[in-house]
Write a protein that holds these residues in place. Structure first.
Motif, short mmCIF file in Angstrom:
data_model
loop_
_atom_site.label_atom_id
_atom_site.label_comp_id
_atom_site.label_asym_id
_atom_site.label_seq_id
_atom_site.Cartn_x
_atom_site.Cartn_y
_atom_site.Cartn_z
N PHE A 13 -7.00 24.94 -1.31
CA PHE A 13 -6.77 23.41 -1.46
C PHE A 13 -7.82 22.94 -2.52
O PHE A 13 -9.14 23.58 -2.75
CB PHE A 13 -7.05 22.86 -0.19
N CYS A 14 -7.46 21.66 -3.04
CA CYS A 14 -8.43 21.11 -4.12
C CYS A 14 -9.52 20.59 -3.34
O CYS A 14 -9.56 19.91 -2.32
CB CYS A 14 -7.74 19.92 -4.77
N PRO A 15 -10.78 20.72 -3.76
CA PRO A 15 -12.01 20.24 -3.41
C PRO A 15 -12.17 18.70 -3.56
O PRO A 15 -13.04 18.27 -2.76
CB PRO A 15 -13.15 21.15 -3.87
N GLY A 16 -11.56 18.34 -4.39
CA GLY A 16 -11.69 16.91 -4.76
C GLY A 16 -10.60 15.92 -3.92
O GLY A 16 -11.13 14.99 -3.31
N CYS A 17 -9.50 16.58 -3.64
CA CYS A 17 -8.52 15.42 -2.87
C CYS A 17 -7.65 16.32 -1.75
O CYS A 17 -7.11 15.58 -1.00
CB CYS A 17 -7.44 15.05 -3.78
N GLY A 18 -7.95 17.69 -1.71
CA GLY A 18 -7.25 18.43 -0.59
C GLY A 18 -5.74 18.74 -0.89
O GLY A 18 -5.20 19.04 -0.27
N VAL A 33 -5.11 24.93 -10.23
CA VAL A 33 -4.87 23.44 -10.68
C VAL A 33 -4.28 22.94 -9.45
O VAL A 33 -3.41 23.25 -8.81
CB VAL A 33 -3.80 23.29 -11.87
N CYS A 34 -4.72 21.54 -9.38
CA CYS A 34 -4.25 20.97 -8.00
C CYS A 34 -2.94 20.24 -8.63
O CYS A 34 -2.79 19.36 -9.44
CB CYS A 34 -5.38 20.07 -7.74
N ARG A 35 -1.91 20.28 -7.70
CA ARG A 35 -0.73 19.48 -7.84
C ARG A 35 -0.81 18.23 -7.69
O ARG A 35 0.08 17.38 -8.22
CB ARG A 35 0.13 20.37 -6.68
ZN LIG Z 1 -6.68 17.44 -6.07
#
Ligand SMILES: [Zn+2]
Length: 182
Positions: A13-18, A33-35
């Motif tokens: 999971f993205c550490p910025g937005c989950g 890369v965060c989707r």
């Molecule tokens: Zn993200």
């Protein structure tokens, strides 16, 4: 590509937005890369510090009390915390693990550690000079003591500690202040 290089195994999971991460080629390298937000999540080795304390021809070692290297010996060491200055981290780890208060001096060696593929680190070995404290195992260690450089306690936990010992035997020992007392 080894498992440790493969970013697809690193995080979910993205550490910025989950958001969910997916692997994409970024400038020909596979990156996570965060989707949702497009953030590229890079994976870097952590920084470890080890303190080399000398008394004559002997060095300070500790035996690890827990974890995968339980029962094996190492030079006093640990991770640099986020926001922590590297020499302050080395002095803190030495004090926590051995009870000895040291001033941290010259860089003796720098090596990449690949022995644990899940926790890659860059290790920095620094000379320490004892200025106080009482020798006693603490934190992650159950024994501490000074052992001859030529006959370290076995087994050693880390191959890079062994490499540094060989480098010191080859002539770098004089770069460590002698902390012999009395
Ligand atoms: Zn993200």
């Amino acid at each position: 590509m080894t498992a440790s290089d493969d970013p697809s195994t690193a995080f979910r999971f993205c550490p910025g937005c989950g958001g969910l991460l997916e692997v994409r080629a970024i400038r020909d390298a596979p990156r996570q890369v965060c989707r949702a937000c497009g953030r590229v999540v890079y994976r870097h080795p952590a920084v470890g510090v080890a303190v080399v304390v000398r008394r004559g021809e002997t060095l300070l070692f500790g035996r690890r009390a827990r974890g995968p290297y339980r029962g094996a010996w190492c030079l006093p060491c640990g991770y640099v915390e986020w926001g922590e200055e590297v020499r302050a981290a080395a002095a803190r780890e030495c004090r926590e693990e051995t009870g000895l208060i040291v001033t941290v001096g010259a860089v003796l060696a720098v090596h990449s550690n690949f022995h644990d593929p899940e926790r890659l680190t860059v290790g920095i070995w620094l000379a320490g000079e004892v200025v106080g404290g009482e020798l006693a195992p603490g934190d992650d260690l159950d024994r501490v003591g000074f052992f001859p450089l030529a006959a370290p306690p076995e087994p050693l936990a880390f191959p890079t500690d062994r490499r540094v010992l060989a480098e010191l035997q080859a002539g770098a020992l004089d770069r460590i202040p002698d902390s012999t007392v009395g």
